[in-house]
Design a protein around this motif. Sequence first.
Motif, mmCIF file in Angstrom:
data_model
loop_
_atom_site.group_PDB
_atom_site.id
_atom_site.type_symbol
_atom_site.label_atom_id
_atom_site.label_comp_id
_atom_site.label_asym_id
_atom_site.label_seq_id
_atom_site.Cartn_x
_atom_site.Cartn_y
_atom_site.Cartn_z
ATOM 1 N N ALA A 15 0.820 -1.207 0.000
ATOM 2 C CA ALA A 15 0.000 0.000 0.000
ATOM 3 C C ALA A 15 0.856 1.261 0.000
ATOM 4 N N ARG A 16 2.060 1.173 0.568
ATOM 5 C CA ARG A 16 2.955 2.347 0.612
ATOM 6 C C ARG A 16 3.773 2.498 -0.666
ATOM 7 N N ALA A 17 3.773 1.480 -1.524
ATOM 8 C CA ALA A 17 4.574 1.543 -2.756
ATOM 9 C C ALA A 17 4.065 2.678 -3.645
ATOM 10 N N PRO A 18 4.970 3.496 -4.190
ATOM 11 C CA PRO A 18 4.545 4.639 -5.006
ATOM 12 C C PRO A 18 3.984 4.268 -6.374
ATOM 13 N N GLY A 19 4.233 3.038 -6.829
ATOM 14 C CA GLY A 19 3.745 2.631 -8.142
ATOM 15 C C GLY A 19 3.666 1.124 -8.250
ATOM 16 N N LEU A 20 3.119 0.639 -9.368
ATOM 17 C CA LEU A 20 2.961 -0.799 -9.549
ATOM 18 C C LEU A 20 4.290 -1.526 -9.607
ATOM 19 N N ARG A 21 5.274 -0.952 -10.276
ATOM 20 C CA ARG A 21 6.564 -1.627 -10.373
ATOM 21 C C ARG A 21 7.205 -1.761 -8.991
ATOM 22 N N GLU A 22 7.069 -0.736 -8.176
ATOM 23 C CA GLU A 22 7.600 -0.799 -6.810
ATOM 24 C C GLU A 22 6.825 -1.823 -5.975
ATOM 25 N N ALA A 23 5.524 -1.944 -6.244
ATOM 26 C CA ALA A 23 4.738 -2.960 -5.547
ATOM 27 C C ALA A 23 5.226 -4.360 -5.915
ATOM 28 N N ALA A 24 5.513 -4.561 -7.195
ATOM 29 C CA ALA A 24 6.037 -5.855 -7.623
ATOM 30 C C ALA A 24 7.383 -6.134 -6.964
ATOM 31 N N ALA A 25 8.184 -5.092 -6.774
ATOM 32 C CA ALA A 25 9.481 -5.265 -6.104
ATOM 33 C C ALA A 25 9.291 -5.741 -4.668
ATOM 34 N N GLU A 26 8.206 -5.307 -4.021
ATOM 35 C CA GLU A 26 7.917 -5.791 -2.667
ATOM 36 C C GLU A 26 7.580 -7.285 -2.687
ATOM 37 N N LEU A 27 6.881 -7.732 -3.718
ATOM 38 C CA LEU A 27 6.593 -9.161 -3.857
ATOM 39 C C LEU A 27 7.880 -9.942 -4.078
ATOM 40 N N ASP A 28 8.792 -9.349 -4.849
ATOM 41 C CA ASP A 28 10.101 -9.962 -5.089
ATOM 42 C C ASP A 28 10.846 -10.138 -3.768
ATOM 43 N N ALA A 29 10.859 -9.094 -2.963
ATOM 44 C CA ALA A 29 11.556 -9.156 -1.675
ATOM 45 C C ALA A 29 10.901 -10.179 -0.742
ATOM 46 N N PHE A 30 9.584 -10.268 -0.789
ATOM 47 C CA PHE A 30 8.868 -11.230 0.049
ATOM 48 C C PHE A 30 9.253 -12.663 -0.331
ATOM 49 N N ALA A 31 9.254 -12.957 -1.640
ATOM 50 C CA ALA A 31 9.634 -14.295 -2.093
ATOM 51 C C ALA A 31 11.078 -14.607 -1.721
ATOM 52 N N ALA A 32 11.948 -13.612 -1.857
ATOM 53 C CA ALA A 32 13.361 -13.811 -1.505
ATOM 54 C C ALA A 32 13.508 -14.146 -0.021
ATOM 55 N N SER A 33 12.659 -13.567 0.815
ATOM 56 C CA SER A 33 12.743 -13.834 2.255
ATOM 57 C C SER A 33 12.315 -15.264 2.593
ATOM 58 N N LEU A 34 11.495 -15.861 1.749
ATOM 59 C CA LEU A 34 11.033 -17.229 1.984
ATOM 60 C C LEU A 34 12.014 -18.280 1.480
ATOM 61 N N ALA A 35 12.820 -17.900 0.492
ATOM 62 C CA ALA A 35 13.648 -18.857 -0.234
ATOM 63 C C ALA A 35 14.615 -19.671 0.632
ATOM 64 N N PRO A 36 15.314 -19.061 1.590
ATOM 65 C CA PRO A 36 16.290 -19.863 2.357
ATOM 66 C C PRO A 36 15.680 -21.073 3.060
ATOM 67 N N GLY A 37 14.443 -20.951 3.512
ATOM 68 C CA GLY A 37 13.809 -22.053 4.223
ATOM 69 C C GLY A 37 12.995 -22.971 3.339
ATOM 70 N N ARG A 38 12.880 -22.627 2.050
ATOM 71 C CA ARG A 38 12.069 -23.428 1.147
ATOM 72 C C ARG A 38 12.803 -23.632 -0.178
ATOM 73 N N PRO A 39 13.877 -24.414 -0.159
ATOM 74 C CA PRO A 39 14.660 -24.624 -1.385
ATOM 75 C C PRO A 39 13.868 -25.421 -2.406
ATOM 76 N N PRO A 40 14.248 -25.329 -3.677
ATOM 77 C CA PRO A 40 13.546 -26.095 -4.709
ATOM 78 C C PRO A 40 13.767 -27.580 -4.546
ATOM 79 N N ASP A 41 12.784 -28.357 -4.962
ATOM 80 C CA ASP A 41 12.871 -29.813 -4.937
ATOM 81 C C ASP A 41 13.603 -30.241 -6.206
ATOM 82 N N ARG A 42 14.842 -30.712 -6.058
ATOM 83 C CA ARG A 42 15.655 -31.047 -7.224
ATOM 84 C C ARG A 42 15.053 -32.195 -8.036
ATOM 85 N N VAL A 43 14.431 -33.136 -7.375
ATOM 86 C CA VAL A 43 13.807 -34.245 -8.091
ATOM 87 C C VAL A 43 12.661 -33.735 -8.956
ATOM 88 N N VAL A 44 11.844 -32.850 -8.398
ATOM 89 C CA VAL A 44 10.740 -32.280 -9.161
ATOM 90 C C VAL A 44 11.271 -31.434 -10.313
#
Length: 294
Positions: free
Chosen positions: A118-147
């Motif tokens: 809601a504080r993001a000044p534009g749509l691209r900045e909002a998408a960047a917040e989603l990027d940062a959110f996903a990055a914060s989850l990544a260390p604890g949820r690595p990809p399944d190499r078999v899949v």
Amino acid sequence: MSSRAYTEWRPALAPGRQVACLWTRRNAGGAEYGQLVVPDGCVDLVWSEAGLEVVGPDNAPRSVPVRSGAELAGLRLRPGAGGLLLGEVPVRELCDRQVPLAELAGAATAERLGERLARAPGLREAAAELDAFAASLAPGRPPDRVVERAVAALGRAQGARVPELAAELGLSERQLRRRVTDAVGYGPKTLHAVLRFQRALAFARADRDGAVAGDGGVAGERERERGACADRCAAGYGAGAGSGLAEVAVRAGYADQAHLTREVRRWAGVPPTVLLGRTARPGGAVGQDSGAAS
């Protein structure tokens, strides 16, 4: 100039092995329209006036209304990478569904992310917040190499027989089917069909623009991968493009043009000349006029 705009680009923070792209979509004052969305095996995190929602893989084509003035930002996961957002929840449980992020990540997490958006000044900045959110989850949820290996094999033009693929991955056939279905939402046979369909669209776009598409699979397809984020138009594969479609069919792994036509009708609900005559974007959305929506 069209009032509709759709843009995709690669993530800057989240791992590309799991996150295909970030995207924004805007219908700035134009009339409401219906957006054709076709199956692609991906999971999206979408922010709109409805809030934060996780959109699961589609089993069939659907038309999504995009109202006048609509603005959306999103993050798209590769086939098999849904666990980055869903955690232990099987992706198969989200097929053909849109679920509030709060139900998967908890109300507090969804609220904090919503406040940043809601504080993001534009749509691209909002998408960047989603990027940062996903990055914060990544260390604890690595990809399944078999899949990952299974998806790559099933995405090749020649595909892969389930018994041989299971043996290669050290699984029983039953284990492979369950593993793929839980991670992607489709069984191996359906996933192969969806990826082949997407590969055909990719070849058509690449041919139109003089590009060279990859040989299939999530890792190998330059045009198919949603991280490529290219807005490709398939004009030129409309009426009278039979020879072009025949070549696309063979390259994509179909037996012939008739086989391609049947599968396009199955996954898009329209014949190839209609589908490919529209503005097509990588991933699930195929434009009517120039819009897109998930």
